[in-house]
Design an enzyme around this catalytic site. Sequence first.
Site, PDB file in Angstrom:
ATOM      1  N   LYS A 160      -3.845  23.382   4.937  1.00  0.00           N
ATOM      2  CA  LYS A 160      -5.318  23.375   5.612  1.00  0.00           C
ATOM      3  C   LYS A 160      -6.480  22.846   5.625  1.00  0.00           C
ATOM      4  O   LYS A 160      -6.710  23.240   5.638  1.00  0.00           O
ATOM      5  CB  LYS A 160      -5.448  25.316   5.603  1.00  0.00           C
ATOM      6  CG  LYS A 160      -6.281  25.742   7.023  1.00  0.00           C
ATOM      7  CD  LYS A 160      -5.894  27.431   6.150  1.00  0.00           C
ATOM      8  CE  LYS A 160      -7.763  28.156   7.710  1.00  0.00           C
ATOM      9  NZ  LYS A 160      -6.282  28.456   8.796  1.00  0.00           N
TER      10      LYS A 160
HETATM   11  C1  PLP Z   1      -1.744  26.842  12.332  1.00  0.00           C
HETATM   12  C2  PLP Z   1      -1.356  28.166  11.411  1.00  0.00           C
HETATM   13  N1  PLP Z   1      -0.820  28.360  10.649  1.00  0.00           N
HETATM   14  C3  PLP Z   1      -0.691  29.953  10.310  1.00  0.00           C
HETATM   15  C4  PLP Z   1      -1.404  30.083  10.065  1.00  0.00           C
HETATM   16  C5  PLP Z   1      -1.475  31.948   8.976  1.00  0.00           C
HETATM   17  O1  PLP Z   1      -1.914  32.299   7.720  1.00  0.00           O
HETATM   18  P1  PLP Z   1      -2.887  33.159   6.349  1.00  0.00           P
HETATM   19  O2  PLP Z   1      -1.287  33.906   7.048  1.00  0.00           O
HETATM   20  O3  PLP Z   1      -2.405  31.993   5.265  1.00  0.00           O
HETATM   21  O4  PLP Z   1      -4.248  33.027   7.419  1.00  0.00           O
HETATM   22  C6  PLP Z   1      -2.511  30.284   9.970  1.00  0.00           C
HETATM   23  C7  PLP Z   1      -3.927  30.872   9.113  1.00  0.00           C
HETATM   24  O5  PLP Z   1      -4.621  30.510   8.704  1.00  0.00           O
HETATM   25  C8  PLP Z   1      -2.615  28.899  10.556  1.00  0.00           C
HETATM   26  O6  PLP Z   1      -4.106  28.711  11.032  1.00  0.00           O
END
Ligand code: PLP
Length: 307
Positions: A160
Amino acid sequence: MVRMTPTEKIWHNGRFIAWDEARIHVLSHVTSYGSSVFEGIRCYKTHAGPAVFRLKEHTRRLLDSAKIYRIPVSYSNQELCNAMVELIRVNGLGECYLRPIVLRGYGGVGVLPSNNPTEVYLACWEWGKYLGAEALSEGVDVCVSSWTRIAPNTLPALAKSGANYMNSQLIRMEAHLNGYAEGIALDANGAISEGSGENIFVVRDGVIHTPPLGSSVLPGITRDTVMQLAESLDIPLRETVIPREMLYVADEVFFTGTAAEITPIRELDNRQIGEGKRGPITEKLQSLFFDVVAGKAPQYQHWLTLV
Ligand SMILES: Cc1ncc(COP(=O)(O)O)c(C=O)c1O
């Protein structure tokens, strides 16, 4: 629009500083080269007080992201978790959103990091529903993006990182300008990947499908939560490559994410999905999810860190 009300303190490299003092030099490595990794975490109101949802798992992903990008972090998972809990206390917040950021700071100005110290910031603020309060019950209208999700061997989708969100911005801005709440990107092979900030789930004939990590998706903590909740509810779930057209013939489609939580999709590329409203499987999962985060499901208490 996501509004943010400043709080009193932000945590920086082990100490609390004033909100307005959380500044970096414009020539920090991160501003030119996107060299940051971060998290988005929610703290919910429970009967026992505010509780952070799956804090350890989010922090693990933060440290994994830093490791992928060779950004050295001198704090352990436990130290960062403790600091985030303390931060919420210091700011006197109940329900809130947490944003840990690890970045390459001020030093060398070349692409090759040199003498760029790692700066770790932890911030939190009050935050409501990401795609609007009604989105959770009514669903949202979305489109398939003309932008492809980051391909393997380009940027690592499992991390991320700030840089990945340039791709997300293109997806989200295009959707917004065309009147949609969100866009869904396909991967480099044309299969479904994810939204600009959400993972995606597709239901047909009582079976839930979601793209595998190999389809350029972020390993979402909410994605993992939904997979475990579906198992506990005896709803079959397959992690599999999903062709785009599967979206159009689905009975239900929903997004998952810390910000979006579990948001139903009612219309996709101007085609109605199912009955054009939240479907029964989405509703079941949503209802259990909101019980879990509110501390009303004792078997999932271990996912909550009390503040
Ligand atoms: C590109 C992306 N995909 C998926 C998610 C979902 O991840 P999470 O459930 O850990 O927030 C996020 C959010 O963080 C995201 O930015």
